[in-house]
Write an enzyme that holds these catalytic residues in place. Structure first.
Site, PDB file in Angstrom:
ATOM      1  N   HIS A  29       0.820  -1.224   0.000  1.00 15.65           N
ATOM      2  CA  HIS A  29       0.000   0.000   0.000  1.00 15.65           C
ATOM      3  C   HIS A  29       0.854   1.275   0.000  1.00 15.65           C
ATOM      4  O   HIS A  29       0.725   2.094  -0.924  1.00 15.65           O
ATOM      5  CB  HIS A  29      -0.997  -0.015   1.155  1.00 15.65           C
ATOM      6  N   HIS A  53       3.568   7.444   4.773  1.00 13.00           N
ATOM      7  CA  HIS A  53       2.356   8.052   5.332  1.00 13.00           C
ATOM      8  C   HIS A  53       1.692   7.255   6.451  1.00 13.00           C
ATOM      9  O   HIS A  53       1.013   7.827   7.288  1.00 13.00           O
ATOM     10  CB  HIS A  53       1.338   8.361   4.220  1.00 13.00           C
ATOM     11  N   ASP A  54       1.898   5.939   6.519  1.00 14.76           N
ATOM     12  CA  ASP A  54       1.274   5.132   7.570  1.00 14.76           C
ATOM     13  C   ASP A  54       2.240   4.704   8.673  1.00 14.76           C
ATOM     14  O   ASP A  54       1.854   4.000   9.598  1.00 14.76           O
ATOM     15  CB  ASP A  54       0.615   3.883   6.969  1.00 14.76           C
ATOM     16  N   GLU A  57       1.148   6.171  12.124  1.00 17.34           N
ATOM     17  CA  GLU A  57      -0.176   5.676  12.515  1.00 17.34           C
ATOM     18  C   GLU A  57      -0.179   4.178  12.826  1.00 17.34           C
ATOM     19  O   GLU A  57      -0.891   3.732  13.716  1.00 17.34           O
ATOM     20  CB  GLU A  57      -1.162   5.972  11.379  1.00 17.34           C
ATOM     21  N   ASP A  58       0.618   3.391  12.094  1.00 19.75           N
ATOM     22  CA  ASP A  58       0.495   1.937  12.171  1.00 19.75           C
ATOM     23  C   ASP A  58       1.731   1.185  12.647  1.00 19.75           C
ATOM     24  O   ASP A  58       1.743  -0.045  12.626  1.00 19.75           O
ATOM     25  CB  ASP A  58       0.098   1.391  10.793  1.00 19.75           C
ATOM     26  N   ASP A 115      -3.156   8.232  -1.111  1.00 17.50           N
ATOM     27  CA  ASP A 115      -3.526   7.206  -0.140  1.00 17.50           C
ATOM     28  C   ASP A 115      -4.965   6.756  -0.379  1.00 17.50           C
ATOM     29  O   ASP A 115      -5.260   5.555  -0.450  1.00 17.50           O
ATOM     30  CB  ASP A 115      -3.357   7.767   1.277  1.00 17.50           C
TER      31      ASP A 115
END
Length: 180
Positions: A29, A53-54, A57-58, A115
């Site tokens: 992704h 980008h993640d 967050e992840d 995204d």
């Protein structure tokens, strides 16, 4: 700072993670997001932010770590694509993103847009292959997801005349029209 280093860093951080529905390694992704931005000719900082980008967050990655490795601009762009408080409800987190993106820089909007394009592409493909049962893998149903993606589009285009939309925004709108 370069794109290869960002790919390597993102791959390490997302190692072992899988996508919700199709069990594909998660790194696919952010890689797709970064490559979409690269294909559209966006500057290196935007592409790198798409790849990362993640991470905040992840994974256990932090904005400070990203800033130290890739610079302040990349960290800032990543911050716009990251939900700040995972303890909030789904609705609260999504409303925060919708509001934050309205006034973000075009670079941040491009990262979020790429995204969402990749997410929508996966959703549409998985729904085609698996049918309505795929929605069981998500915290909210299709109508809630439609609400979210429609409002993200409004936030992306907020304050911009139609002739000022980057091509990615138009691509997102085409996918959104299929989804809703």
């Amino acid at each position: 700072m370069n794109i290869k280093q960002a790919i390597s860093y993102a791959a390490r951080k997302h190692d072992g993670q899988k996508r919700k529905v199709d069990d594909v390694p998660y790194i696919s992704h952010p890689f797709q997001v970064g490559m979409l931005l690269l294909q559209h000719g966006h500057k290196e900082e935007v592409v790198i932010a798409g790849l990362l980008h993640d991470v905040v967050e992840d994974t256990d990655g932090t904005l400070d770590e990203i800033e130290a490795m890739f610079g302040k601009e990349v960290a800032s762009l990543v911050s716009y694509a990251s939900e700040p408080d995972k303890s909030l409800s789904w609705e609260e987190r999504k409303k925060h993103t919708i509001e934050t993106i309205k006034t973000a820089s075009v670079g941040a909007k491009l990262v979020v847009c790429a995204d969402k394009i990749d997410n929508l592409s996966s959703l549409l493909q998985n729904e085609k292959e698996l049918g309505e049962s795929m929605w069981d893998s998500f915290k909210r149903d299709k109508s809630a997801q439609q609400w979210y993606y429609s409002n993200i589009y409004r936030s992306l285009t907020f304050g911009l005349k139609e002739n000022e939309h980057p091509k990615l925004f138009d691509d997102f709108k085409k996918m959104l029209d299929i989804f809703v």
